[in-house]
Design a protein around this motif. Structure first.
Motif, PDB file in Angstrom:
ATOM      1  N   LYS A   1      -9.024   0.976   0.921  1.00  0.00           N
ATOM      2  CA  LYS A   1      -8.861  -0.380   0.417  1.00  0.00           C
ATOM      3  C   LYS A   1      -9.049  -0.459  -1.092  1.00  0.00           C
ATOM      4  O   LYS A   1     -10.004   0.099  -1.639  1.00  0.00           O
TER       5      LYS A   1
ATOM      6  N   GLU B   1       8.699   5.795  -4.349  1.00  0.00           N
ATOM      7  CA  GLU B   1       8.999   7.000  -3.582  1.00  0.00           C
ATOM      8  C   GLU B   1       9.659   8.059  -4.462  1.00  0.00           C
ATOM      9  O   GLU B   1       9.499   9.264  -4.240  1.00  0.00           O
TER      10      GLU B   1
ATOM     11  N   GLN C   1       0.626  -2.291  -7.209  1.00  0.00           N
ATOM     12  CA  GLN C   1       2.016  -2.107  -6.783  1.00  0.00           C
ATOM     13  C   GLN C   1       2.174  -0.769  -6.051  1.00  0.00           C
ATOM     14  O   GLN C   1       1.432   0.174  -6.289  1.00  0.00           O
ATOM     15  N   GLU C   2       3.191  -0.701  -5.220  1.00  0.00           N
ATOM     16  CA  GLU C   2       3.424   0.494  -4.431  1.00  0.00           C
ATOM     17  C   GLU C   2       3.923   1.645  -5.316  1.00  0.00           C
ATOM     18  O   GLU C   2       4.763   1.451  -6.199  1.00  0.00           O
TER      19      GLU C   2
ATOM     20  N   GLN D   1      -1.810   6.459   5.640  1.00  0.00           N
ATOM     21  CA  GLN D   1      -1.896   5.150   4.994  1.00  0.00           C
ATOM     22  C   GLN D   1      -0.533   4.461   5.023  1.00  0.00           C
ATOM     23  O   GLN D   1       0.499   5.093   4.760  1.00  0.00           O
ATOM     24  N   ALA D   2      -0.531   3.186   5.316  1.00  0.00           N
ATOM     25  CA  ALA D   2       0.721   2.426   5.342  1.00  0.00           C
ATOM     26  C   ALA D   2       1.199   2.102   3.937  1.00  0.00           C
ATOM     27  O   ALA D   2       2.385   1.846   3.709  1.00  0.00           O
ATOM     28  N   SER D   3       0.270   2.136   2.975  1.00  0.00           N
ATOM     29  CA  SER D   3       0.599   1.740   1.612  1.00  0.00           C
ATOM     30  C   SER D   3      -0.103   2.661   0.621  1.00  0.00           C
ATOM     31  O   SER D   3      -1.172   3.212   0.918  1.00  0.00           O
ATOM     32  N   PHE D   4       0.524   2.831  -0.551  1.00  0.00           N
ATOM     33  CA  PHE D   4      -0.050   3.665  -1.598  1.00  0.00           C
ATOM     34  C   PHE D   4      -0.103   2.857  -2.903  1.00  0.00           C
ATOM     35  O   PHE D   4       0.711   3.074  -3.817  1.00  0.00           O
ATOM     36  N   PRO D   5      -1.053   1.921  -2.993  1.00  0.00           N
ATOM     37  CA  PRO D   5      -1.124   1.051  -4.174  1.00  0.00           C
ATOM     38  C   PRO D   5      -1.649   1.801  -5.403  1.00  0.00           C
ATOM     39  O   PRO D   5      -2.696   2.456  -5.348  1.00  0.00           O
TER      40      PRO D   5
ATOM     41  N   PHE E   1      -2.946   6.682  -6.819  1.00  0.00           N
ATOM     42  CA  PHE E   1      -3.028   5.541  -5.902  1.00  0.00           C
ATOM     43  C   PHE E   1      -4.401   5.507  -5.239  1.00  0.00           C
ATOM     44  O   PHE E   1      -5.133   6.507  -5.221  1.00  0.00           O
TER      45      PHE E   1
END
Length: 484
Positions: A395, A94, A90-91, A109-113, A391
């Motif tokens: 990948k 913020e 999950q992200e 990075q577009a996402s921080f899982p 995170f």
């Protein structure tokens, strides 16, 4: 004599007075009679400081610092966060990150899982501290160590962060912690340096280490750390050249000392006297160092305690055993650097290998010191320069991930030397991203180390280029809650 001292008081301060006399109680008493302000402590500056005399009774005599170069992930070792497993992939909210600084490696990075630890944790000891399954030996000594989970630092990249921990500044050219201790407390064994450095490598090359980390900075060069290698000559240039015996070496040093003394009397450069001291130290080390480096006489139970790698020169285990021998012989500060903790990718595999390298030997050092009655007077420190993100960097897959640098919170442990054993200090949030209780800054940590050795970090100063410098710069508080 009193009249002579008073007439020349401007050029004959406390430091020079004591340097020309024995530091015995009788001489100090005589000095206080001749110069009433000699021991008053007023107007403290660099010239007033007397090396070898702590500010107050110390709890520790020596330090062994097991520095884990590259930044171990606290989330796989000491800071158990089950919520990260529950929210795997999950992200990161913020509201948790709150726009905090990122490195150039993840900023785009577009996402921080979020990613939970691949390894399980269990509770150990009276403190019920959570320890990773990667560290079964450390788990056995958990009642002897103090785990600090709320360390934080200002630097986000390796070089400045590593330099900050070692010198109190993110820039170079400052004295390292070991140099400050050598300056503040002097040498305990005349045949060995007060500050020694040992290097080892884990998986891959990892982040490098460099001599500025054990530099004397603007202090006299006698305070610089002496690096020991695992080769045939553990200290470079210590061995006599072919065709020269010890008696000839002694004559050369005596003649050289006379020439240097003449130069000192003419020019007054204190570094000339430092060079004389270094030559003499090298001569004495010729006999002391080979004996220290020889591990063949260690009993079988000690070899078993540290693991068979302790007989392999240059390994972390061998350096831990050498650290015990050096410390036992009176070396004031023994600094180990173990490379290989920079796991931006392939973390599960690489950190597992690193754990095998360091876990048994780190715990063995604590046990060994304790059974020899040395742990109370020896402060052992284990930790890196910052922590790791909650995170994934790059990948995230079911079996693999990496973690980027995270200065906001990370874990270290300390043992012995008047530190409370069997406690956990500080707390991070459920996401392992921010500190929520008892933050410990790098300067707080440094102030505490100095305090345990009887040194007030605000009084251990050196005047250089018109400014008074100290290890903790202009901040730092002793962490009293972790002290016995």
């Amino acid at each position: 004599m009193e009249k002579n001292i008073l007439e020349h008081g401007l050029n004959f301060n406390r430091r020079r007075f004591l340097s020309r006399m024995s530091l015995g109680l009788g001489s100090i008493a005589l000095g206080s009679l001749l110069m009433p302000d000699l021991l008053s402590g007023g107007g403290m500056d660099e010239d007033d400081f007397v090396a070898g005399i702590p500010h107050f009774a110390p709890k520790a005599k020596r330090v062994i610092y097991l520095f884990q170069n590259g930044a171990p992930s606290q989330l796989e070792l000491f800071d158990y966060k089950p919520k990260l497993r529950e929210m795997m992939g999950q992200e990161l909210p913020e509201s948790i990150r709150a726009g905090q600084r990122l490195t150039g490696m993840t900023a785009n990075q577009a996402s921080f899982p979020m990613v939970g630890s691949f390894v399980n944790f269990k509770q150990y000891g009276d403190s019920r501290a959570w320890i990773s399954d990667l560290f079964p030996y450390t788990a056995k000594v958990v009642d002897d160590i103090c785990i600090i989970r709320s360390m934080h630092t200002e630097a986000i990249n390796h070089d400045p962060a590593l330099t900050f921990f070692q010198t109190g500044s993110q820039q170079g050219n400052r004295p390292s912690m070991g140099a400050w201790l050598s300056y503040g407390l002097g040498n305990e064994n005349k045949n060995l340096p007060a500050f020694t450095v040992l290097l080892s490598r884990g998986i891959g090359n990892g982040q490098g280490v460099y001599s500025k980390l054990w530099s004397n900075g603007f202090l006299d060069s006698i305070h610089q750390g002496v690096q020991f290698s695992s080769g045939e000559n553990p200290v470079l240039y210590l061995k006599d050249p072919n065709g020269m015996n010890r008696n000839e070496r002694r004559k050369i040093l005596d003649n050289l000392s006379e020439l240097n003394q003449m130069s000192y009397e003419e020019f007054g450069d204190p570094e000339i006297n430092t060079k004389i001291q270094q030559y003499e130290m090298a001569y004495r080390m010729q006999a002391a160092v080979p004996e220290i480096m020889d591990l063949s006489k260690e009993p079988d139970d000690i070899i078993k305690l540290y693991g068979s790698d302790c007989l392999v020169p240059g390994t972390f285990a061998a350096n831990c055993l050498l650290a015990r021998k050096l410390s036992e012989s009176g070396v004031r500060f023994v600094q180990l650097y173990h490379q290989g903790w920079d796991q931006h990718g392939n973390l599960p595999f690489e950190i597992s290998k690193q754990a095998i390298d360091v876990d048994q030997a780190s715990a063995a050092l604590v046990t060994d010191l304790k059974q020899r009655g040395l742990l109370d007077e020896t402060l052992v420190i284990w930790g890196g320069e910052f922590g790791r993100t909650n995170f994934s960097q790059g990948k995230l897959t079911k079996d693999n991930y990496g973690r980027d640098h995270h200065p906001r919170c990370f874990s270290i442990w300390m043992a012995g030397g008047g530190i409370k054993p069997g406690i956990v200090y500080g707390e991070t949030d459920d996401f392992g991203y921010n500190i929520v209780k008892d933050p410990v800054h790098v300067h707080d940590f440094q102030a505490t180390v100095l305090h345990q050795l009887g040194l007030d970090h605000e009084k251990l100063i050196f005047k250089h280029l018109g400014r008074r410098y100290r290890l903790t710069d202009v901040s730092g508080n002793v962490i009293k809650d972790i002290l016995v």
